[in-house]
Design a protein around this motif. Structure first.
Motif, mmCIF file in Angstrom:
data_model
loop_
_atom_site.group_PDB
_atom_site.id
_atom_site.type_symbol
_atom_site.label_atom_id
_atom_site.label_comp_id
_atom_site.label_asym_id
_atom_site.label_seq_id
_atom_site.Cartn_x
_atom_site.Cartn_y
_atom_site.Cartn_z
ATOM 1 N N ASP A 41 -20.406 22.679 8.317
ATOM 2 C CA ASP A 41 -21.285 21.970 9.248
ATOM 3 C C ASP A 41 -21.932 22.879 10.277
ATOM 4 O O ASP A 41 -23.117 22.765 10.557
ATOM 5 N N ARG A 42 -21.117 23.748 10.846
ATOM 6 C CA ARG A 42 -21.589 24.532 11.996
ATOM 7 C C ARG A 42 -22.361 25.778 11.570
ATOM 8 O O ARG A 42 -23.201 26.258 12.328
ATOM 9 N N ILE A 43 -22.015 26.315 10.398
ATOM 10 C CA ILE A 43 -22.675 27.560 9.966
ATOM 11 C C ILE A 43 -23.660 27.287 8.826
ATOM 12 O O ILE A 43 -24.850 27.540 8.948
ATOM 13 N N PHE A 44 -23.142 26.732 7.723
ATOM 14 C CA PHE A 44 -23.987 26.673 6.517
ATOM 15 C C PHE A 44 -25.051 25.583 6.575
ATOM 16 O O PHE A 44 -26.048 25.660 5.862
ATOM 17 N N PRO A 164 -34.170 22.940 12.637
ATOM 18 C CA PRO A 164 -33.494 24.211 12.948
ATOM 19 C C PRO A 164 -33.703 24.611 14.405
ATOM 20 O O PRO A 164 -34.786 24.381 14.964
ATOM 21 N N LYS A 165 -32.664 25.196 14.973
ATOM 22 C CA LYS A 165 -32.756 25.600 16.384
ATOM 23 C C LYS A 165 -33.697 26.775 16.588
ATOM 24 O O LYS A 165 -34.233 26.980 17.653
ATOM 25 N N GLN A 166 -33.872 27.563 15.489
ATOM 26 C CA GLN A 166 -34.756 28.725 15.571
ATOM 27 C C GLN A 166 -35.675 28.738 14.355
ATOM 28 O O GLN A 166 -35.286 28.268 13.277
ATOM 29 N N THR A 167 -36.850 29.318 14.508
ATOM 30 C CA THR A 167 -37.664 29.604 13.327
ATOM 31 C C THR A 167 -36.991 30.770 12.590
ATOM 32 O O THR A 167 -36.145 31.471 13.169
ATOM 33 N N LEU A 168 -37.406 31.016 11.350
ATOM 34 C CA LEU A 168 -36.824 32.149 10.631
ATOM 35 C C LEU A 168 -37.150 33.458 11.373
ATOM 36 O O LEU A 168 -36.301 34.345 11.477
ATOM 37 N N MET A 410 -19.362 28.545 15.394
ATOM 38 C CA MET A 410 -18.349 27.477 15.334
ATOM 39 C C MET A 410 -18.211 26.794 16.698
ATOM 40 O O MET A 410 -17.892 25.617 16.770
ATOM 41 N N ASN A 411 -18.443 27.543 17.767
ATOM 42 C CA ASN A 411 -18.225 26.991 19.108
ATOM 43 C C ASN A 411 -19.521 26.622 19.817
ATOM 44 O O ASN A 411 -19.494 26.275 21.001
ATOM 45 N N ALA A 412 -20.639 26.691 19.112
ATOM 46 C CA ALA A 412 -21.917 26.389 19.772
ATOM 47 C C ALA A 412 -21.920 24.937 20.260
ATOM 48 O O ALA A 412 -21.240 24.075 19.708
ATOM 49 N N GLU A 413 -22.715 24.699 21.279
ATOM 50 C CA GLU A 413 -22.752 23.384 21.956
ATOM 51 C C GLU A 413 -23.006 22.206 21.007
ATOM 52 O O GLU A 413 -22.294 21.236 21.002
#
Ligand code: FES
Ligand SMILES: [Fe+2]
Length: 414
Positions: A41-44, A164-168, A410-413
């Motif tokens: 969930d948090r990474i992939f 996505p939180k960021q563009t590529l 894993m620990n992001a908000e």
């Protein structure tokens, strides 16, 4: 010893500064189903994932079907008539059928095998047999579900997040800018090996991010790597540009092949760690990676390999005239799909070069077989309950860095 190398401080001075402060990792991070679910969930589902090369969908209408096995998902990547590369879940919006069954091809229309709804290469619904029975379906807003897609250098990345939180470009950041002149697209011949292995995905990242084990584990398969000045094969010049990283390994110029076959391969051909072709021969080949600004920036005279980590699942091993693309897709806490693709430059011009290439491929297989055997034994030990945490030396700084990136995700908000 090569005199140039005796001033090792010149190169050592660039080594691992600062060492990321990750001295220990819980063994449970490699075995726990809860940790695994959270990683999914948090990474992939959040990071950009490197999945294919642009050249695999070179012309409008070209498509490939790939798996993202960590997320039980098939993805169709297609270059539209407009030249834009898009990705879609391989799932029909009528009743869910995974409609594309070929692994690759060229088409102007994807047609579902169940009721023949059809979709153009930009994912829009084009044909709906018996449309009068679907008055509630608006053709203009119905289609294949897109997945965010971007291209860096020759590589296609996808992102499963809804937003996505960021563009590529932001995700690749300075790392992407620094390595954007790498000539990946010029390397067109490849061999791929895929294996499902009984070990955690992070063990692969860890195995290929330190040279500490080379002298012990690979004395026969990599005799040319450890040197007298750096017997434990510390990786030089780490480049940490979060979340990605890179480092450099040298080869041992004191090493002289003695076996007949090794002599044949290394002394008689240009296919070796030390490139011997003249300018004319080189002009006919892809550009050497050593011409790119990010490779061997510290000017090691005995440059061998660069390791590049594209967080979270891809790694490149770059040699002067070829490269390997490693991927480790997690399948469960103790199972990983390990994909190795080795790209070569120009085709062999003689039986000698053909033999040399095959020999190097076999040597690479031997190295990976040795590495893979350790990742299996590692998992066995971690699962035993006899080890609560693993410990990392300062020479394992690349593992420390990627572990820190994993923790950050894993620990992001959100
Ligand atoms: S499930 Fe695809 S057309 Fe019916
Ligand atoms: Fe290894």
């Amino acid at each position: 010893m090569n005199k140039e190398l005796s001033d090792w401080n010149k190169y050592w001075g660039h080594a691992w500064k600062p060492v990321p402060d990750v001295e220990r990792i819980d063994a449970a991070d490699y075995t726990s189903p809860e940790v695994f679910e959270r990683e999914k969930d948090r990474i992939f589902r959040k990071a950009w994932l490197m999945v294919a090369r642009q050249s695999e969908v070179a012309e409008p209408g070209d498509f490939i079907k790939i798996e993202a096995p960590t997320l039980d998902t098939e993805v169709v990547i297609v270059r539209g008539k407009d030249g834009v590369i898009r990705s879609f879940y391989n799932a029909c919006p009528h009743r869910g059928v995974a409609l594309v069954r070929q692994c690759e091809g060229r088409t102007g229309l994807f047609t579902c095998p169940y009721h023949a709804w059809s979709f153009s290469t930009d994912g829009k619904l084009k044909g709906l047999p018996g449309a009068e029975d679907f008055p509630h379906v608006d053709k203009s807003t119905t289609g294949l579900t897109p997945i965010h897609t971007g291209v860096w250098n020759d590589y296609i990345f996808i992102n499963f997040a809804e937003t996505p939180k960021q563009t590529l470009a932001e995700y690749m950041g300075e790392f992407g800018e620094y390595f954007d002149d790498m000539p990946f697209g010029e390397y067109t011949r490849a061999v791929e090996i895929i294996q499902d292995l009984p070990t955690n995905w992070k063990n692969f990242n860890d195995a290929f991010n330190e040279g500490y084990h080379v002298q012990v584990l690979h004395p026969k398969s990599l005799p040319m790597v450890p040197t007298r000045i750096n017997p434990l094969n510390h990786m030089y010049d780490p480049i940490y540009l979060a979340p990605h990283s890179s480092a450099t390994i040298q080869s041992n110029t004191d090493w002289v092949p003695t076996g007949k076959v090794m002599l044949f391969v290394y002394a008689s051909t240009g296919v070796s760690f030390i490139h011997v072709d003249g300018p004319e021969e080189q002009a006919a080949k892809p550009r050497l990676f050593t011409t790119a600004r990010g490779i061997n920036r510290i000017g090691l005279p005995n440059y061998s390999t660069s390791t590049m980590n594209f967080f979270p699942l891809s790694q490149f091993q770059i040699l002067a005239d070829r490269y390997m693309w490693l991927r480790y897709w997690p399948l469960s806490p103790d199972k990983t799909r390990f994909i190795v693709r080795m790209y070569f430059g120009a085709p062999p011009r003689s039986h000698l070069e053909e033999f040399a290439e095959a020999f190097q491929l076999a040597s690479t297989r031997d190295v990976f077989t040795e590495d893979v055997s350790m990742t299996r034994l590692q998992q066995q030990g971690m699962k035993s309950g006899g080890v609560k945490e693993v410990v990392l030396g300062e020479n394992e700084h690349m593992i420390r860095f990627t572990t820190q990136m994993i923790r950050d995700y894993m620990n992001a908000e959100d």
